[in-house]
Design a protein around this motif. Structure first.
Motif, short mmCIF file in Angstrom:
data_model
loop_
_atom_site.label_atom_id
_atom_site.label_comp_id
_atom_site.label_asym_id
_atom_site.label_seq_id
_atom_site.Cartn_x
_atom_site.Cartn_y
_atom_site.Cartn_z
N LYS A 103 16.71 1.17 -5.29
CA LYS A 103 16.63 0.42 -4.29
C LYS A 103 17.34 1.02 -3.11
CE LYS A 103 16.05 -4.19 -6.11
NZ LYS A 103 16.60 -5.65 -6.49
N HIS A 104 18.20 2.17 -3.34
CA HIS A 104 18.65 2.83 -2.18
C HIS A 104 17.55 3.51 -1.37
CE1 HIS A 104 19.05 6.49 -4.09
NE2 HIS A 104 19.93 6.10 -5.13
N ALA A 105 16.39 3.68 -1.73
CA ALA A 105 15.34 4.27 -1.11
C ALA A 105 15.18 3.85 0.39
CB ALA A 105 13.88 4.26 -1.83
N SER A 106 14.81 4.49 1.44
CA SER A 106 14.42 4.06 2.64
C SER A 106 13.28 3.36 2.80
CB SER A 106 14.69 5.19 3.66
OG SER A 106 13.57 5.98 3.46
N LEU A 107 13.20 2.64 3.61
CA LEU A 107 11.72 1.70 3.84
C LEU A 107 10.55 2.94 4.19
CD1 LEU A 107 12.83 -1.30 6.12
CD2 LEU A 107 12.29 -1.23 3.65
N ARG A 108 10.79 3.92 4.67
CA ARG A 108 9.78 4.93 4.94
C ARG A 108 9.48 5.71 3.60
NH1 ARG A 108 11.80 9.61 9.35
NH2 ARG A 108 9.73 9.82 8.84
N GLU A 109 10.41 5.98 2.89
CA GLU A 109 10.07 6.59 1.60
C GLU A 109 9.40 5.37 0.94
OE1 GLU A 109 12.22 8.21 -2.43
OE2 GLU A 109 13.40 7.64 -0.84
N ILE A 110 9.74 4.36 0.64
CA ILE A 110 9.01 3.22 0.02
C ILE A 110 7.36 3.18 0.65
CG2 ILE A 110 8.65 0.59 -0.23
CD1 ILE A 110 11.79 0.72 -0.25
N GLU A 111 7.33 3.14 1.72
CA GLU A 111 5.95 2.87 2.48
C GLU A 111 5.22 4.03 1.97
OE1 GLU A 111 2.60 3.33 5.09
OE2 GLU A 111 4.52 4.54 5.61
N GLY A 112 5.77 5.41 2.26
CA GLY A 112 5.12 6.60 1.93
C GLY A 112 4.54 6.68 0.53
N THR A 113 5.21 6.35 -0.45
CA THR A 113 5.09 6.20 -1.79
C THR A 113 3.99 5.20 -1.84
OG1 THR A 113 7.04 6.80 -2.60
CG2 THR A 113 6.01 5.54 -4.23
N LEU A 114 3.96 4.02 -1.57
CA LEU A 114 2.73 3.04 -1.78
C LEU A 114 1.51 3.70 -0.84
CD1 LEU A 114 4.49 -0.18 -0.91
CD2 LEU A 114 4.24 0.93 -2.78
N ARG A 115 1.59 4.24 0.25
CA ARG A 115 0.44 4.92 0.95
C ARG A 115 -0.10 5.91 -0.04
NH1 ARG A 115 2.98 6.23 5.09
NH2 ARG A 115 3.04 8.46 4.57
N ASN A 116 0.64 6.85 -0.56
CA ASN A 116 -0.06 7.73 -1.30
C ASN A 116 -0.72 7.37 -2.56
OD1 ASN A 116 0.94 9.92 0.38
ND2 ASN A 116 2.69 10.21 -0.59
N LEU A 117 -0.02 6.20 -3.13
CA LEU A 117 -0.71 5.61 -4.29
C LEU A 117 -1.85 5.04 -4.05
CD1 LEU A 117 -0.80 4.68 -7.37
CD2 LEU A 117 0.66 3.01 -6.55
N LEU A 118 -2.04 4.46 -3.09
CA LEU A 118 -3.30 3.62 -2.35
C LEU A 118 -4.37 4.68 -2.24
CD1 LEU A 118 -1.76 1.04 0.08
CD2 LEU A 118 -3.04 0.72 -1.88
N GLN A 119 -4.15 5.87 -1.75
CA GLN A 119 -5.01 6.89 -1.45
C GLN A 119 -5.58 7.24 -2.89
OE1 GLN A 119 -3.05 9.72 0.59
NE2 GLN A 119 -3.18 8.65 2.60
N ARG A 120 -4.99 7.07 -4.08
CA ARG A 120 -5.48 7.70 -5.34
C ARG A 120 -6.16 6.50 -6.27
NH1 ARG A 120 0.08 9.52 -5.62
NH2 ARG A 120 0.40 8.27 -7.33
N LEU A 121 -6.05 5.39 -5.61
CA LEU A 121 -6.52 4.26 -6.61
C LEU A 121 -8.02 4.08 -6.37
CD1 LEU A 121 -3.81 1.38 -5.76
CD2 LEU A 121 -4.22 2.71 -7.83
N PRO A 122 -8.60 3.56 -7.32
CA PRO A 122 -10.14 3.62 -7.30
C PRO A 122 -10.63 2.48 -6.17
CG PRO A 122 -9.43 2.31 -9.17
CD PRO A 122 -8.19 3.12 -8.54
N PRO A 123 -11.57 2.54 -5.50
CA PRO A 123 -12.01 1.74 -4.52
C PRO A 123 -12.15 0.17 -4.92
CG PRO A 123 -13.52 3.52 -4.49
CD PRO A 123 -12.69 3.52 -5.73
N ALA A 124 -11.72 -0.87 -4.32
CA ALA A 124 -11.46 -2.08 -4.55
C ALA A 124 -12.47 -3.00 -4.13
CB ALA A 124 -10.42 -2.70 -4.21
#
Length: 259
Positions: A103-124
């Motif tokens: 939880k001490h991760a920055s908002l930028r780090e959180i958003e970057g992690t989510l963005r990278n994961l979304l790029q790897r997920l199968p098309p919805a």
């Protein structure tokens, strides 16, 4: 537009995350409990879940397992937790998490992690329009109708009244804070303006003091009315009042007395 469900029982952090993600172009929805998250997932499809583990009505890992049983790998899940032990990380991975952040991760780090994961997920598949929970006090089926979003700030008797008509007693500093937000008519009120005004009424007028005031006010409104606070965080800038608000009386200095 990717849809993200933020499951976090801390109202202030949940608001910060959803506002930030919305500003980054996502559709973000918040839930405070396991039951609330499951109800939200029944109403709409999400691409990704940002998940706290310590929830008031259950373990986030149990919710994670239910998500995997229902959605398979179509929905990404990133754990955001204060627990930083190796065993906690391993349990989350075994339950099916795609990532683990502290939880001490920055908002930028959180958003970057989510963005990278979304790029790897199968098309919805295209998302169905989510069903909005009905306001039990609304007189029409659409709880978003204008007359249900009107708050009233009573300056003389120091109360904030919800759209449903439930009053919340305010301290002098809470009244000053809400009076400033209401005067902006939905625009952002900067941190420095708020702390300067609060300094005139004594107490802690630092940035940390302002955040504490907001967190307590949000919790008070939620606890006393069952309705989400209208105070919204605008990350890095200040706060704004979400929804329509009437101030009574409409002009003159705030009659704030001792807090």
């Amino acid at each position: 537009m990717p849809r993200i469900l933020v499951v976090e029982d801390d109202a202030s952090l949940r608001d910060d995350l959803t506002v930030f993600l919305e500003a980054k172009g996502y559709t973000a929805t918040g839930a405070a409990t396991v039951a609330g998250a499951l109800q939200t997932l029944e109403a709409a499809a999400f691409d990704l879940i940002l998940l706290d583990l310590g929830l008031p009505d259950g373990n986030g890992l149990d919710l994670l397992r239910q998500v995997r049983a229902r959605c398979g790998l179509r929905c990404g899940v990133v754990v955001l937790s204060a627990r930083n032990g190796l065993e906690d990380r391993l349990q989350a991975l075994e339950a099916g998490s795609d990532g683990y952040l502290i939880k001490h991760a920055s908002l930028r780090e959180i958003e970057g992690t989510l963005r990278n994961l979304l790029q790897r997920l199968p098309p919805a598949a295209p998302h169905a329009q989510p069903r909005r929970p009905r306001d039990p006090h609304a007189t029409t089926p659409d709880a978003r109708a204008p007359h249900t979003s009107l708050w009233t700030l009573h300056r003389l008797n120091r109360t904030l009244t919800t759209p449903a008509g439930t009053p919340v007693a305010l301290t002098a500093r809470e009244l000053v804070f809400l009076d400033l937000l209401a005067a902006q008519a939905g625009a952002v009120c900067p941190h420095q303006d708020l702390t300067a005004a609060l300094a005139e009424h004594g107490g802690d007028a630092s940035q940390a003091g302002l955040m504490t005031l907001v967190r307590r006010l949000r919790q008070k409104v939620q606890d006393q009315t069952g309705q989400e606070s209208p105070v919204r965080t605008v990350y890095g800038r200040g706060y704004c009042f979400a929804g329509s608000v009437t101030v009574l009386p409409p002009a003159g200095p705030s009659p704030a007395g001792p807090s």
